[in-house]
Each structure stands twice: as C-alpha cells, then as structure tokens.
Design an enzyme around this catalytic site. Structure first.
Site, PDB file in Angstrom:
ATOM      1  CE1 TYR A  71      47.238   5.544 -37.712  1.00  0.00           C
ATOM      2  CE2 TYR A  71      47.698   3.426 -36.678  1.00  0.00           C
ATOM      3  CZ  TYR A  71      46.943   4.587 -36.756  1.00  0.00           C
ATOM      4  OH  TYR A  71      45.913   4.798 -35.870  1.00  0.00           O
ATOM      5  NE  ARG A  74      51.175   3.356 -33.107  1.00  0.00           N
ATOM      6  CZ  ARG A  74      49.853   3.166 -33.031  1.00  0.00           C
ATOM      7  NH1 ARG A  74      49.022   3.992 -33.685  1.00  0.00           N
ATOM      8  NH2 ARG A  74      49.350   2.166 -32.345  1.00  0.00           N
ATOM      9  CG  ASN A 106      48.180  -4.162 -26.667  1.00  0.00           C
ATOM     10  OD1 ASN A 106      47.689  -3.082 -26.328  1.00  0.00           O
ATOM     11  ND2 ASN A 106      48.836  -4.942 -25.837  1.00  0.00           N
ATOM     12  CG  HIS A 123      41.268  -1.517 -30.144  1.00  0.00           C
ATOM     13  ND1 HIS A 123      41.875  -1.068 -28.993  1.00  0.00           N
ATOM     14  CD2 HIS A 123      39.928  -1.447 -29.897  1.00  0.00           C
ATOM     15  CE1 HIS A 123      40.946  -0.736 -28.095  1.00  0.00           C
ATOM     16  NE2 HIS A 123      39.771  -0.962 -28.619  1.00  0.00           N
TER      17      HIS A 123
HETATM   18  C1  BV8 Z   1      33.380   2.876 -30.407  1.00  0.00           C
HETATM   19  C2  BV8 Z   1      43.767   1.259 -32.504  1.00  0.00           C
HETATM   20  C3  BV8 Z   1      31.136   3.044 -31.190  1.00  0.00           C
HETATM   21  C4  BV8 Z   1      44.314   2.503 -33.146  1.00  0.00           C
HETATM   22  C5  BV8 Z   1      42.662   2.096 -30.500  1.00  0.00           C
HETATM   23  C6  BV8 Z   1      31.838   5.514 -24.019  1.00  0.00           C
HETATM   24  C7  BV8 Z   1      32.289   6.390 -23.061  1.00  0.00           C
HETATM   25  C8  BV8 Z   1      33.290   7.312 -23.355  1.00  0.00           C
HETATM   26  C9  BV8 Z   1      33.861   7.370 -24.641  1.00  0.00           C
HETATM   27  C10 BV8 Z   1      33.402   6.500 -25.568  1.00  0.00           C
HETATM   28  C11 BV8 Z   1      32.398   5.575 -25.281  1.00  0.00           C
HETATM   29  N1  BV8 Z   1      32.160   4.856 -26.406  1.00  0.00           N
HETATM   30  C12 BV8 Z   1      32.970   5.298 -27.397  1.00  0.00           C
HETATM   31  C13 BV8 Z   1      33.739   6.308 -26.913  1.00  0.00           C
HETATM   32  C14 BV8 Z   1      34.716   7.073 -27.659  1.00  0.00           C
HETATM   33  C15 BV8 Z   1      36.058   6.358 -27.727  1.00  0.00           C
HETATM   34  C16 BV8 Z   1      36.768   6.357 -26.393  1.00  0.00           C
HETATM   35  O1  BV8 Z   1      36.777   5.372 -25.677  1.00  0.00           O
HETATM   36  N2  BV8 Z   1      37.400   7.468 -26.086  1.00  0.00           N
HETATM   37  C17 BV8 Z   1      38.174   7.553 -24.861  1.00  0.00           C
HETATM   38  C18 BV8 Z   1      39.449   8.325 -25.138  1.00  0.00           C
HETATM   39  C19 BV8 Z   1      37.324   8.203 -23.785  1.00  0.00           C
HETATM   40  N3  BV8 Z   1      35.916   4.974 -28.171  1.00  0.00           N
HETATM   41  C20 BV8 Z   1      35.806   4.713 -29.488  1.00  0.00           C
HETATM   42  O2  BV8 Z   1      35.765   5.600 -30.319  1.00  0.00           O
HETATM   43  C21 BV8 Z   1      35.727   3.256 -29.897  1.00  0.00           C
HETATM   44  N4  BV8 Z   1      34.660   3.069 -30.843  1.00  0.00           N
HETATM   45  O3  BV8 Z   1      33.071   2.857 -29.264  1.00  0.00           O
HETATM   46  O4  BV8 Z   1      32.469   2.750 -31.475  1.00  0.00           O
HETATM   47  C22 BV8 Z   1      31.026   4.545 -31.255  1.00  0.00           C
HETATM   48  C23 BV8 Z   1      31.264   5.175 -32.471  1.00  0.00           C
HETATM   49  C24 BV8 Z   1      31.150   6.566 -32.534  1.00  0.00           C
HETATM   50  C25 BV8 Z   1      30.836   7.321 -31.389  1.00  0.00           C
HETATM   51  C26 BV8 Z   1      30.638   6.667 -30.155  1.00  0.00           C
HETATM   52  C27 BV8 Z   1      30.727   5.276 -30.100  1.00  0.00           C
HETATM   53  C28 BV8 Z   1      37.008   2.843 -30.607  1.00  0.00           C
HETATM   54  C29 BV8 Z   1      38.151   2.797 -29.641  1.00  0.00           C
HETATM   55  C30 BV8 Z   1      39.362   2.117 -30.314  1.00  0.00           C
HETATM   56  C31 BV8 Z   1      40.419   3.150 -30.621  1.00  0.00           C
HETATM   57  N5  BV8 Z   1      41.603   2.479 -31.189  1.00  0.00           N
HETATM   58  N6  BV8 Z   1      43.695   1.454 -31.064  1.00  0.00           N
HETATM   59  C32 BV8 Z   1      45.801   2.656 -32.937  1.00  0.00           C
HETATM   60  O5  BV8 Z   1      46.396   1.916 -32.114  1.00  0.00           O
HETATM   61  O6  BV8 Z   1      46.377   3.530 -33.602  1.00  0.00           O
HETATM   62  S1  BV8 Z   1      42.693   2.381 -28.847  1.00  0.00           S
HETATM   63  C33 BV8 Z   1      44.309   2.586 -28.397  1.00  0.00           C
HETATM   64  O7  BV8 Z   1      44.201   3.067 -27.101  1.00  0.00           O
HETATM   65  C34 BV8 Z   1      45.192   1.365 -28.309  1.00  0.00           C
HETATM   66  O8  BV8 Z   1      44.533   0.196 -28.690  1.00  0.00           O
HETATM   67  C35 BV8 Z   1      45.581   1.252 -26.851  1.00  0.00           C
HETATM   68  O9  BV8 Z   1      45.564  -0.037 -26.382  1.00  0.00           O
HETATM   69  C36 BV8 Z   1      44.503   2.028 -26.256  1.00  0.00           C
HETATM   70  C37 BV8 Z   1      44.932   2.825 -25.063  1.00  0.00           C
HETATM   71  O10 BV8 Z   1      44.564   2.146 -24.004  1.00  0.00           O
HETATM   72  P1  BV8 Z   1      45.637   1.301 -23.140  1.00  0.00           P
HETATM   73  O11 BV8 Z   1      45.883   0.012 -23.799  1.00  0.00           O
HETATM   74  O12 BV8 Z   1      45.101   1.339 -21.794  1.00  0.00           O
HETATM   75  O13 BV8 Z   1      47.004   2.065 -23.224  1.00  0.00           O
HETATM   76  P2  BV8 Z   1      47.418   3.397 -22.496  1.00  0.00           P
HETATM   77  O14 BV8 Z   1      48.634   3.911 -23.147  1.00  0.00           O
HETATM   78  O15 BV8 Z   1      46.232   4.289 -22.396  1.00  0.00           O
HETATM   79  O16 BV8 Z   1      47.778   2.937 -20.995  1.00  0.00           O
HETATM   80  C38 BV8 Z   1      48.879   2.059 -20.801  1.00  0.00           C
HETATM   81  C39 BV8 Z   1      48.691   1.467 -19.431  1.00  0.00           C
HETATM   82  O17 BV8 Z   1      49.750   0.549 -19.204  1.00  0.00           O
HETATM   83  C40 BV8 Z   1      48.762   2.499 -18.316  1.00  0.00           C
HETATM   84  O18 BV8 Z   1      47.829   2.180 -17.314  1.00  0.00           O
HETATM   85  C41 BV8 Z   1      50.185   2.312 -17.768  1.00  0.00           C
HETATM   86  O19 BV8 Z   1      50.258   2.612 -16.386  1.00  0.00           O
HETATM   87  C42 BV8 Z   1      50.395   0.842 -17.997  1.00  0.00           C
HETATM   88  N7  BV8 Z   1      51.790   0.433 -18.167  1.00  0.00           N
HETATM   89  C43 BV8 Z   1      52.768   1.096 -18.833  1.00  0.00           C
HETATM   90  N8  BV8 Z   1      53.899   0.351 -18.815  1.00  0.00           N
HETATM   91  C44 BV8 Z   1      53.603  -0.805 -18.142  1.00  0.00           C
HETATM   92  C45 BV8 Z   1      52.258  -0.758 -17.742  1.00  0.00           C
HETATM   93  N9  BV8 Z   1      51.677  -1.752 -17.044  1.00  0.00           N
HETATM   94  C46 BV8 Z   1      52.430  -2.840 -16.751  1.00  0.00           C
HETATM   95  N10 BV8 Z   1      53.726  -2.959 -17.118  1.00  0.00           N
HETATM   96  C47 BV8 Z   1      54.339  -1.972 -17.805  1.00  0.00           C
HETATM   97  N11 BV8 Z   1      55.642  -2.096 -18.158  1.00  0.00           N
END
Ligand code: BV8
Length: 246
Positions: A71, A74, A106, A123
C-alpha cells in the site's frame, strides 16, 4: 462495424437528453495517470503476488509488513501522479448534465481532486488509515510509527482505509449507488473489467431500469454484452471527445 465517430454521436445524442446519469468508473480511468490497474501484471517486487491476496484481511494478517509495503508503494504512485483528461472530462460532464453521479471503484480520490462534486466511493480511500481492530478512521497523529505497519493508540496494527476482498462495502454508499442506478436513464461505464462484485452489478440495475448503457474501455469487458454503445479506446482520449459533443 459502426465507426467510432458514429458511435460517439449516438452516445452523445442520448446523453444530451439524459435526466439522470450514473457513471461507473474502474481502474482504467486512472491508467493514463500512471496508476497500474489490477489487471496489469504487478511489477517488480509485487510481480509474484496476486493483488486479491494482498488486498484482503487474511493477506494482511498473514503478512502485515508485506501488505503495508504494497500500500505504501501504491500510495507513492498516487501522490506522484495527477488526474488525466478522462477525469477532467467527467468534471465537464457533471457541469453539462447536473444530475450526474460518479460511482467509483477507485481508491485514488482522483475524481474529487479533478473537481467532481457528486461522487460515491465504493471501495474507500487508499490514503486514509484505519485501526485494524476498531475499524475507526485514524488521524496522522494517532499513528505510532515505531513498527511497520504502524500501530493504533489501542496497540493494534494500522490498515489502509480501503474495502478489501471479503469485506462488505459501506452500506449507505452501496445502497445510494444501487438507487441511482435504478433511477438513471443513462449509465456510462468507464475502464472497468466488470468482474468485482457488487460494483459490477450496478450496470445491471440500470439495464433493469431500461437505462441506455454506454461503455468506454480499451478492451471488451464482462459488461460489454449488455451495452447499447461500446466505445473502444482509451478513456483519456474517448471521454473528452464524447463530452465535447454534448
Ligand atoms: C463483498 C480496494 C460481501 C482495495 C477493491 C459475487 C460474485 C462473485 C464474487 C463475489 C460476489 N460477492 C462478493 C464476491 C467476492 C469479491 C469479488 O468480487 N471477487 C471477484 C474477484 C470475483 N467481492 C468482495 O469481496 C467485495 N465484498 O462483496 O462483501 C461479501 C463478504 C464476504 C464474502 C462474500 C461477500 C469487496 C470487493 C472490493 C475489493 N476492493 N479495491 C485495493 O484497491 O487495494 S477492488 C479493486 O479491484 C479496485 O477497486 C479495482 O477498481 C477493482 C478491479 O476492478 P477494475 O476497476 O475493473 O480494474 P481492473 O484492473 O480489473 O480492470 C481495468 C479495466 O480497465 C480493464 O477492463 C481494462 O481493459 C481497462 N483499461 C485499462 N486501461 C484503460 C482501460 N480502459 C480505458 N482506458 C484505459 N486507458
């Protein structure tokens, strides 16, 4: 395949008539600010770690020094960079369409720094510190830096003020975001893979409310299939073009 210009015109025409706009943003919006997205392979020291592992209470408990170091690394990147044209285009959008709400995944606060007023941070904030035990927000003068991670006045470790995997999102922020999605007529999704829940459900609520869905991403995402318009390109290039047409 329709040209990007035609798609931009179609998206802008619909936004011009919009009464309530929800913009869901992800890490892709900050990519052109030099902030690595979650999808980008971790670099250097962090290459061998899975972000979802590090961004979890279990990861922190297993190796508090490692996770704190990630962290701090970052935070340094966030401190040393600035919002990019994508962020400023969303400030313009809010000025042109007053009921625009930015729902962001974000944690860099770049939407607030750029000047958006109506922001829901799902988040948390990477620059904030909380007590790992009590959960409360800590002021800088409450941190005891004699250890890494620092300790709270209660003796427990300090953790970053973000929502980790496996942790619930701030409930009132999340319900506000869902309500905005259910009552919007346009939902603009920018720079998110659409994988992380529950944030990725927001466009589906907008779809259920018969909103017009627009996506900006340099690659197709898990959400592209429900979009009316998919504008493929970099957020820092496409968003300013789109907003200039409104
Ligand atoms: C929760 C803070 C209740 C930390 C983050 C239901 C179904 C499946 C899974 C789950 C579900 N419910 C809960 C889950 C589990 C989990 C989850 O979703 N897992 C995923 C991996 C399947 N969710 C949780 O745990 C959430 N809590 O639901 O609580 C609960 C509790 C217990 C058990 C069950 C439920 C909490 C989720 C929050 C996690 N914290 N951030 C930190 O930053 O250190 S999330 C983190 O990931 C960031 O915030 C980031 O934003 C996010 C990633 O997502 P994106 O923003 O999409 O970023 P990514 O890198 O993935 O993609 C970038 C995109 O940009 C790409 O598409 C790329 O093509 C594009 N791109 C790149 N460059 C450009 C661009 N586009 C345009 N222009 C560019 N230049």
């Amino acid at each position: 395949m329709e040209s990007l210009d035609n798609l931009l015109t179609k998206a802008a025409e619909r936004l011009k008539k919009a009464k309530r706009v929800v913009v869901l943003t992800g890490a892709g919006v900050s990519a052109e600010s030099g902030i690595p997205t979650f999808r980008d392979a971790q670099v250097g020291l962090w290459e061998k770690y899975d972000p979802a592992e590090l961004a979890s209470p279990e990861g922190f408990q297993a190796n508090p020094k490692l996770v704190w170091g990630w962290y701090e690394y970052r935070r340094e990147i966030v401190r040393n960079n600035i919002p990019n044209p994508a962020h400023y285009a969303l400030v313009e959008l809010e000025k042109k369409l007053p009921h625009t709400v930015i729902v962001t995944q974000n944690v860099d606060e770049y939407h607030r720094i750029a000047g958006n007023q109506n922001i829901l941070e799902l988040h948390g904030r990477i620059m904030e510190n909380r007590c790992f035990k009590e959960g409360r927000l800590l002021k800088d003068n409450e941190l005891n830096h004699s250890s890494i991670p620092p300790r709270c006045t209660c003796g427990a470790y300090v953790r970053p003020g973000v929502v980790w995997f496996g942790e619930s999102l701030p409930s009132n922020t999340l319900s506000q975001a869902f309500n905005e999605a259910r009552s919007c007529d346009v939902c603009l999704v920018v720079g998110t893979a659409g994988v992380v829940q529950p944030a990725a459900s927001i466009p589906y609520y907008a779809e259920q409310a018969k909103a017009f869905l627009i996506e900006i991403n340099n690659l197709p995402s898990a959400l592209t299939s429900i979009m009316q318009v998919f504008l493929q390109g970099k957020a820092g290039e496409v968003l300013p073009k789109l907003v200039s047409l409104i």
